[in-house]
Design a protein around this motif. Structure first.
Motif, PDB file in Angstrom:
ATOM      1  N   HIS A   1      -7.017   7.241  -5.741  1.00 14.23           N
ATOM      2  CA  HIS A   1      -6.880   5.913  -6.332  1.00 14.23           C
ATOM      3  C   HIS A   1      -5.579   5.872  -7.138  1.00 14.23           C
ATOM      4  CE1 HIS A   1     -10.973   4.870  -5.193  1.00 14.23           C
ATOM      5  NE2 HIS A   1     -11.374   6.033  -5.694  1.00 14.23           N
TER       6      HIS A   1
ATOM      7  N   PRO B   1      -4.566  -0.387  -9.187  1.00 14.38           N
ATOM      8  CA  PRO B   1      -5.502  -0.729  -8.112  1.00 14.38           C
ATOM      9  C   PRO B   1      -4.941  -1.816  -7.191  1.00 14.38           C
ATOM     10  CG  PRO B   1      -6.272  -1.577 -10.222  1.00 14.38           C
ATOM     11  CD  PRO B   1      -5.100  -0.707 -10.520  1.00 14.38           C
ATOM     12  N   ARG B   2      -5.489  -1.892  -5.996  1.00 18.24           N
ATOM     13  CA  ARG B   2      -4.931  -2.778  -4.971  1.00 18.24           C
ATOM     14  C   ARG B   2      -4.957  -4.248  -5.380  1.00 18.24           C
ATOM     15  NH1 ARG B   2      -5.550  -5.109   0.349  1.00 18.24           N
ATOM     16  NH2 ARG B   2      -3.896  -4.263   1.707  1.00 18.24           N
TER      17      ARG B   2
ATOM     18  N   ASP C   1       0.792  -1.233   0.000  1.00 23.10           N
ATOM     19  CA  ASP C   1       0.000   0.000   0.000  1.00 23.10           C
ATOM     20  C   ASP C   1       0.823   1.280   0.000  1.00 23.10           C
ATOM     21  OD1 ASP C   1      -2.520  -1.336   0.042  1.00 23.10           O
ATOM     22  OD2 ASP C   1      -2.146  -1.831   2.147  1.00 23.10           O
TER      23      ASP C   1
ATOM     24  N   GLU D   1      -0.626   3.969  -2.112  1.00 20.39           N
ATOM     25  CA  GLU D   1      -1.858   4.544  -1.588  1.00 20.39           C
ATOM     26  C   GLU D   1      -1.592   5.465  -0.396  1.00 20.39           C
ATOM     27  OE1 GLU D   1      -6.190   2.772  -2.268  1.00 20.39           O
ATOM     28  OE2 GLU D   1      -4.501   1.440  -1.919  1.00 20.39           O
TER      29      GLU D   1
ATOM     30  N   GLU E   1     -10.520  10.859  -1.227  1.00 15.33           N
ATOM     31  CA  GLU E   1      -9.881   9.598  -1.568  1.00 15.33           C
ATOM     32  C   GLU E   1      -8.929   9.789  -2.739  1.00 15.33           C
ATOM     33  OE1 GLU E   1     -13.022   6.947  -2.523  1.00 15.33           O
ATOM     34  OE2 GLU E   1     -13.756   8.124  -4.217  1.00 15.33           O
TER      35      GLU E   1
END
Length: 691
Positions: free
Chosen positions: A108, A112-113, A88, A91, A106
């Motif tokens: 992104h 993506p994770r 992460d 992020e 937020e």
């Protein structure tokens, strides 16, 4: 015949600068940028003056393909393989937020994770190999990401800058199963301390690889089909150029490619004209880009954020960008304040006056309504005439009515706000960084910059403006001027007292050897090759560093002799004192990173070859007059063919100078003088409030 072509693709227009090296003759072209594939406009622009591509020696391209892909989030589906526990990092960033005071919000990441995989491996901060990488896990992760439809992959291992062994083994395993070259490793892209910046830069590089490589491959193939056999080069964000192969492998270096080319040209033009300190203002259809040049050298920044959370750490010309281009839309917010941008009409549909479907007024529409742009001769060549009535109606509806102004007052208000925003950007790179703008010249370029030069002199207090011979295609000219440059970085993270020439020598040798190999592979001739070295340094306990350039000792037969600790200490003291006004007595000096660059200086063409010939009276370039609105009323304004004005001409305002790539406005109380290089030197002759 050796012909050099510079091509800059912008949001609205594609600009082309053609230089015949044998004669010194220059020609320019401006065509609409084609969408969605920019390559069509690219080839159309070249074909205006050079239909036979076989006559071209080199094409140098400033591209926005990478920038647009990032801003519009249109890069490739990308996967990440990382160290266990570091999934992460992209992020978490620096625990910052898009809205500082917001309670929610937020971000992104471009990956993506669910497309980030962890594998067992660990290198400690000192480079010690703690856990050998599990290559079976790496191969399994790569195959699963491939099955998920990923077109590119990034390998991001913690502390790989200190010891790349695990990451190198993982990259080899991934490349053995990955079907394309779109594989990026953080120790290859940025072998530098600080995980987020390294992870972000590498992930964005992977994200861009398929898009940029595909775009450049299409261009190169189209050029070759047309008979082109010369060298195709790409402008980097640092103002230098690189090969297509390097650009495809390191597309993240193209993040500010087009604007950087313009600053490179502006610095060369201004220094040649005798003004080494200059502030540049590139006004295109979408944005206004500002940069500071001191002593003939543009300011470089070690990193930038293309958008929130999208951090790229690679040397690049420091450019401040605001949404105040010719196509920026003027609108009135609910509170009754007039705003300009950031939304732009772009090239399609373009300003209201273009008649292509837009109904909201832009900065260009205001200039058209006030008579500053000739509606019968729009630049770019794609339109026969501009629709003045439609522009006036749009301004009256969307700006005049909400503010209680007539159409002319509303158009003046649009320009007032746009000028104030542009002046603010100039103050940001000058006054707010300790530079007095009175000691700087202003160089406006781009299609709309020369219409606002006088306003910038008034608003900011700049000494003068230098309007180049071809302001509308200055970035394309910069492509032709730019040197070939390769930058390298390696984290050292040690006290200065522990740093010896024996530690520096092998690192510098690797950098310089790789840099010279790149230059050797190029087909460009170089007037000289230059190696430069700097260190990121601070006192022990400090977080932020200063960039410390250190001259290299004399070189013998190309051998690299690194600077010693005393020379580095002296350079650090001078740099730190200049930045902060004092030194920290007893402070211990820490060296974080070594940076080096290898530059092949390409021969520069003589700007006098594009200057107008003497002998023709200035009045011969005059072709009439028309009313132009200034402030409270209309004034009869002389019209000139700018390119026909001889050296030494002096034109007093109000006057408009027209040429195929731009329009120049000389306001009342200003004068313009043509210098020996064809530049127009604009200065104030009458300050407001004085007779």
């Amino acid at each position: 015949m050796s012909v050099l072509i510079g091509v800059d693709v912008g949001g609205t227009f594609t600009d082309v600068f053609v230089l015949d090296e044998a004669t010194g003759r220059a020609r320019v072209a401006k065509v609409p940028t084609s969408r969605p594939d920019q390559s069509a406009g690219f080839l159309d622009g070249i074909g205006v003056h050079v239909p036979d591509l076989g006559a071209i020696g080199a094409v140098v391209h400033g591209t926005t393909a990478g920038t647009n892909a990032l801003l519009e989030r249109k890069g490739a589906r990308t996967g990440v393989i990382t160290t266990q526990g570091f999934r992460d990092v992209l992020e978490m960033r620096r625990r910052d937020r898009r809205d500082t005071w917001g309670l929610r919000g937020e971000f992104h990441p471009v990956v993506p994770r669910d497309l980030r995989r962890e594998v067992p491996e660990r290198v400690l901060a000192d480079g010690t190999l703690h856990t050998q990488v599990d290559l079976d896990a790496v191969r399994e992760a790569a195959e699963s990401l491939l099955a998920e439809g990923c077109a590119a992959i990034a390998v991001l291992f913690v502390n790989s800058y200190a010891n790349p062994a695990n990451e190198a083994a993982a990259l080899a395993a991934v490349r053995a199963v990955w079907p394309t070259p779109h594989v990026s490793g953080s120790s290859e892209i940025l072998p530098e301390i600080r995980e987020f910046e390294r992870f972000s830069t590498t992930a964005l590089n992977a994200y861009l690889q398929p898009e940029v490589a595909g775009y450049l491959d299409r261009l190169e193939a189209a050029l070759e089909r047309g008979g082109f056999g010369g060298e195709f080069l790409i402008v980097q964000s640092n103002g230098g150029v690189m090969s297509v192969e390097t650009a495809c492998a390191r597309p993240v270096r193209t993040a500010l490619s087009g604007p950087a080319a313009g600053v490179t040209a502006a610095a060369y033009i201004a220094e040649t004209a005798g003004y080494p300190d200059v502030i540049t203002g590139d006004m295109g259809g979408t944005s206004f880009d500002v940069s500071l040049v001191t002593g003939g050298s543009p300011a470089l920044s070690p990193q930038t954020a293309i958008d929130f959370g999208m951090v790229i750490r690679t040397p690049m010309i420091e450019i401040a960008t605001i949404g105040a281009g010719g196509g920026s839309i003027a609108w009135v917010e609910k509170g009754g304040l007039l705003q300009i941008g950031p939304e732009s009409a772009g090239s399609t549909p373009g300003p209201v006056a273009y008649g292509q479907g837009n109904t909201r007024p832009t900065v260009t529409d205001a200039n058209v309504v006030l008579g500053r742009i000739d509606p019968d001769n729009p630049i770019g060549g794609s339109l026969d005439r501009l629709d003045v009535d439609a522009a006036r109606k749009a301004i009256a509806t969307h700006v005049g009515a909400p503010l209680g102004l007539d159409d002319l007052a509303a158009a003046e208000a649009i320009l007032t706000v746009a000028n104030a925003r542009m002046a603010g950007a100039i103050r940001l790179v000058s006054i707010e960084r300790g530079h007095d703008p009175k000691g700087f010249a202003f160089m406006p370029f781009g299609g709309g910059g020369a219409l606002h030069a006088g306003a910038m002199l008034r608003e900011v207090g700049l000494a003068r403006a230098i309007i180049p011979r071809y302001p509308g295609v200055t970035s394309a000219m910069g492509c032709v001027i730019a040197d070939m440059r390769q930058d390298f970085v390696q984290t050292l993270n040690m006290m200065l007292g522990d740093l010896t020439p024996e530690i520096l020598a092998p690192i510098l040798t690797d950098h310089v050897t790789a840099g010279h190999a790149t230059l050797d592979a190029a087909r460009s001739p170089f007037a000289a090759r230059v190696v430069e070295v700097s260190f990121d340094m601070a006192y022990l306990g400090q977080t932020h560093t200063v960039a410390v350039p250190v001259p290299l000792p004399a070189q013998d037969a190309g051998a690299i002799t690194p600077p010693d600790a005393e020379a580095i200490a002296t350079a650090f003291d001078a740099t730190y004192r200049a930045a902060f006004g004092r030194l920290l007595e007893g402070g211990q000096r820490r060296v974080l990173n070594l940076r080096s660059s290898v530059t092949g200086q390409r021969p520069k063409f003589n700007l006098e070859t594009i200057a107008p010939e003497d002998g023709t009276p200035a009045e011969a370039a005059r072709h009439g007059s028309r009313p132009v609105h200034f402030g409270a009323g209309w004034q009869d304004t002389a019209l000139y063919h700018r390119l026909a004005l001889p050296v030494g001409s002096v034109i007093h305002g109000p006057a408009i100078l027209e040429q195929p790539d731009t329009t120049i406005l000389i306001e009342p109380g200003f004068e313009g003088r043509v210098d020996p290089y064809g530049n127009l030197i604009l200065s104030i002759t009458q300050r407001e409030g004085r007779s």
